[in-house]
Design an enzyme around this catalytic site. Sequence first.
Site, PDB file in Angstrom:
ATOM      1  N   ASN A  10       0.845  -1.175   0.034  1.00 47.15           N
ATOM      2  CA  ASN A  10      -0.019   0.142   0.027  1.00 47.15           C
ATOM      3  C   ASN A  10       0.965   1.322   0.194  1.00 47.15           C
ATOM      4  O   ASN A  10       1.538   1.589   0.880  1.00 47.15           O
ATOM      5  CB  ASN A  10      -0.871  -0.194   1.368  1.00 47.15           C
ATOM      6  CG  ASN A  10      -1.680   1.175   1.478  1.00 47.15           C
ATOM      7  OD1 ASN A  10      -1.527   2.006   0.602  1.00 47.15           O
ATOM      8  ND2 ASN A  10      -2.578   1.379   2.450  1.00 47.15           N
ATOM      9  N   TRP A  11       0.790   1.841  -1.257  1.00 48.24           N
ATOM     10  CA  TRP A  11       1.951   3.158  -1.273  1.00 48.24           C
ATOM     11  C   TRP A  11       1.268   4.129  -0.561  1.00 48.24           C
ATOM     12  O   TRP A  11       2.179   5.162  -0.490  1.00 48.24           O
ATOM     13  CB  TRP A  11       2.205   3.305  -2.573  1.00 48.24           C
ATOM     14  CG  TRP A  11       2.783   2.193  -3.523  1.00 48.24           C
ATOM     15  CD1 TRP A  11       3.272   0.896  -3.037  1.00 48.24           C
ATOM     16  CD2 TRP A  11       3.168   2.255  -4.854  1.00 48.24           C
ATOM     17  NE1 TRP A  11       3.701   0.306  -3.973  1.00 48.24           N
ATOM     18  CE2 TRP A  11       3.868   1.085  -5.363  1.00 48.24           C
ATOM     19  CE3 TRP A  11       3.092   3.340  -5.941  1.00 48.24           C
ATOM     20  CZ2 TRP A  11       4.302   0.529  -6.394  1.00 48.24           C
ATOM     21  CZ3 TRP A  11       3.640   2.673  -7.073  1.00 48.24           C
ATOM     22  CH2 TRP A  11       4.167   1.469  -7.446  1.00 48.24           C
ATOM     23  N   LYS A  12       0.067   4.173  -0.007  1.00 51.81           N
ATOM     24  CA  LYS A  12      -0.587   5.459   0.549  1.00 51.81           C
ATOM     25  C   LYS A  12      -0.487   6.610  -0.188  1.00 51.81           C
ATOM     26  O   LYS A  12      -0.379   6.448  -1.532  1.00 51.81           O
ATOM     27  CB  LYS A  12       0.046   5.488   2.048  1.00 51.81           C
ATOM     28  CG  LYS A  12      -0.163   4.221   2.847  1.00 51.81           C
ATOM     29  CD  LYS A  12       0.080   4.265   4.241  1.00 51.81           C
ATOM     30  CE  LYS A  12       0.163   2.869   4.954  1.00 51.81           C
ATOM     31  NZ  LYS A  12       0.275   2.790   6.509  1.00 51.81           N
ATOM     32  N   HIS A  96      -9.225   1.080   5.112  1.00 50.19           N
ATOM     33  CA  HIS A  96      -8.132   1.215   5.617  1.00 50.19           C
ATOM     34  C   HIS A  96      -8.237   2.105   6.802  1.00 50.19           C
ATOM     35  O   HIS A  96      -9.103   2.984   6.736  1.00 50.19           O
ATOM     36  CB  HIS A  96      -7.181   1.751   4.849  1.00 50.19           C
ATOM     37  CG  HIS A  96      -5.808   1.631   5.293  1.00 50.19           C
ATOM     38  ND1 HIS A  96      -5.131   2.621   6.219  1.00 50.19           N
ATOM     39  CD2 HIS A  96      -4.576   0.698   5.137  1.00 50.19           C
ATOM     40  CE1 HIS A  96      -3.912   2.450   6.619  1.00 50.19           C
ATOM     41  NE2 HIS A  96      -3.690   1.271   5.722  1.00 50.19           N
ATOM     42  N   GLU A  98      -6.534   4.532   7.893  1.00 52.85           N
ATOM     43  CA  GLU A  98      -6.559   5.784   7.561  1.00 52.85           C
ATOM     44  C   GLU A  98      -7.849   6.502   6.972  1.00 52.85           C
ATOM     45  O   GLU A  98      -7.888   7.547   7.454  1.00 52.85           O
ATOM     46  CB  GLU A  98      -5.212   5.998   7.016  1.00 52.85           C
ATOM     47  CG  GLU A  98      -3.976   5.832   7.689  1.00 52.85           C
ATOM     48  CD  GLU A  98      -2.808   5.465   6.949  1.00 52.85           C
ATOM     49  OE1 GLU A  98      -2.794   5.345   5.722  1.00 52.85           O
ATOM     50  OE2 GLU A  98      -2.142   4.634   7.469  1.00 52.85           O
ATOM     51  N   GLU A 168      -5.255  -5.208  10.279  1.00 50.88           N
ATOM     52  CA  GLU A 168      -4.083  -4.091  10.780  1.00 50.88           C
ATOM     53  C   GLU A 168      -4.309  -3.452  12.012  1.00 50.88           C
ATOM     54  O   GLU A 168      -5.056  -2.572  11.983  1.00 50.88           O
ATOM     55  CB  GLU A 168      -3.960  -3.147   9.541  1.00 50.88           C
ATOM     56  CG  GLU A 168      -3.847  -3.835   8.225  1.00 50.88           C
ATOM     57  CD  GLU A 168      -3.204  -2.788   7.190  1.00 50.88           C
ATOM     58  OE1 GLU A 168      -1.775  -2.595   6.866  1.00 50.88           O
ATOM     59  OE2 GLU A 168      -4.004  -1.584   6.969  1.00 50.88           O
ATOM     60  N   GLY A 174       2.868   1.844  10.611  1.00 50.77           N
ATOM     61  CA  GLY A 174       3.811   3.215  10.676  1.00 50.77           C
ATOM     62  C   GLY A 174       4.438   3.423  11.969  1.00 50.77           C
ATOM     63  O   GLY A 174       5.088   4.334  11.928  1.00 50.77           O
ATOM     64  N   SER A 211       3.813  -2.325  10.267  1.00 51.59           N
ATOM     65  CA  SER A 211       5.096  -2.556  10.346  1.00 51.59           C
ATOM     66  C   SER A 211       5.822  -3.466  10.112  1.00 51.59           C
ATOM     67  O   SER A 211       6.741  -4.231  10.662  1.00 51.59           O
ATOM     68  CB  SER A 211       5.669  -1.966  12.044  1.00 51.59           C
ATOM     69  OG  SER A 211       5.160  -0.781  12.264  1.00 51.59           O
ATOM     70  N   GLY A 232       3.040  -1.208   4.163  1.00 54.76           N
ATOM     71  CA  GLY A 232       3.188   0.142   3.867  1.00 54.76           C
ATOM     72  C   GLY A 232       4.476   0.535   3.489  1.00 54.76           C
ATOM     73  O   GLY A 232       5.218   0.379   2.365  1.00 54.76           O
ATOM     74  N   GLY A 233       4.956   1.194   4.642  1.00 55.14           N
ATOM     75  CA  GLY A 233       6.492   1.910   4.563  1.00 55.14           C
ATOM     76  C   GLY A 233       7.562   0.968   3.617  1.00 55.14           C
ATOM     77  O   GLY A 233       8.268   1.552   2.753  1.00 55.14           O
TER      78      GLY A 233
END
Length: 253
Positions: A10-12, A96, A98, A168, A174, A211, A232-233
């Site tokens: 997920n590149w957000k 998600h 967010e 998640e 993150g 993470s 993500g990251g």
Amino acid sequence: MSRKHLLVGNWKMNLGPHQAREFASSLAAEISALKRTDVWVCPPMVSLAAASEALLSSPVLVGAQNVHWAKTGAFTGETSPLFLKDLDVTFSLTGHSERRTYFGETSETVAMRTETALAEGLKVIVCVGETETERANGTTDQVLGDQLAPVFARLSAALAPQVVIAYEPVWAIGTGKVASIQDIAATHKFIQQLWNAQGYDHQPTILYGGSVNPQNFAEILALKEVSGALVGGASIKLDQWLELIRIAEATAE
Ligand code: 13P
């Protein structure tokens, strides 16, 4: 028969069209045939076309980070599942944390988005997870059950195989904090039980997210309750992403 692992990046809100094309081209150049792993990535909406083009002849599938519940209409800023199909996009995330936290999405609207996307032929990764306070209060199962109930209420057995659940924990996203192996196993098992109680005739695909990195992934993926990861990251750092793919390819199910 063992199932393939599923690794989703997920590149957000990272990598606009030019950067996405560059990153996706590098990924396409580095990735060879995959035997045990399906690799999917979710660029931002405006980067979907660039990433899709760059990954066209690679095994990597491209999907959206969200999708609207209506097919067209006065919904400023939203994206129809029809438009995603027009781009040959095959799946989308919904729910998600967010989106739930910063954009007021509710479990009901997440279920509506999921329902239309499935009806239009997309696969959907429905994201769920508890906050740190909810876990500390011992209400994780209740929270996950409440998040999933409206989705299940609208999900037929026929379309259930097109759904992936991503667990998640909000506090692990993150932050560098990862849920313990025991908690991941127990929570995935709980989601599996919720799924099975619906009478769908196959086992669910459940991803862990929060993470995930090359140091912790193998141990998480070794759990029989875990089908893969939503990352993500580490999914936008090419060396780490390739390492995660390598680990998924090498890990026995
Ligand atoms: P991180 O891997 O950066 O913790 O993000 C997880 C996530 O939210 C993926 O959807």
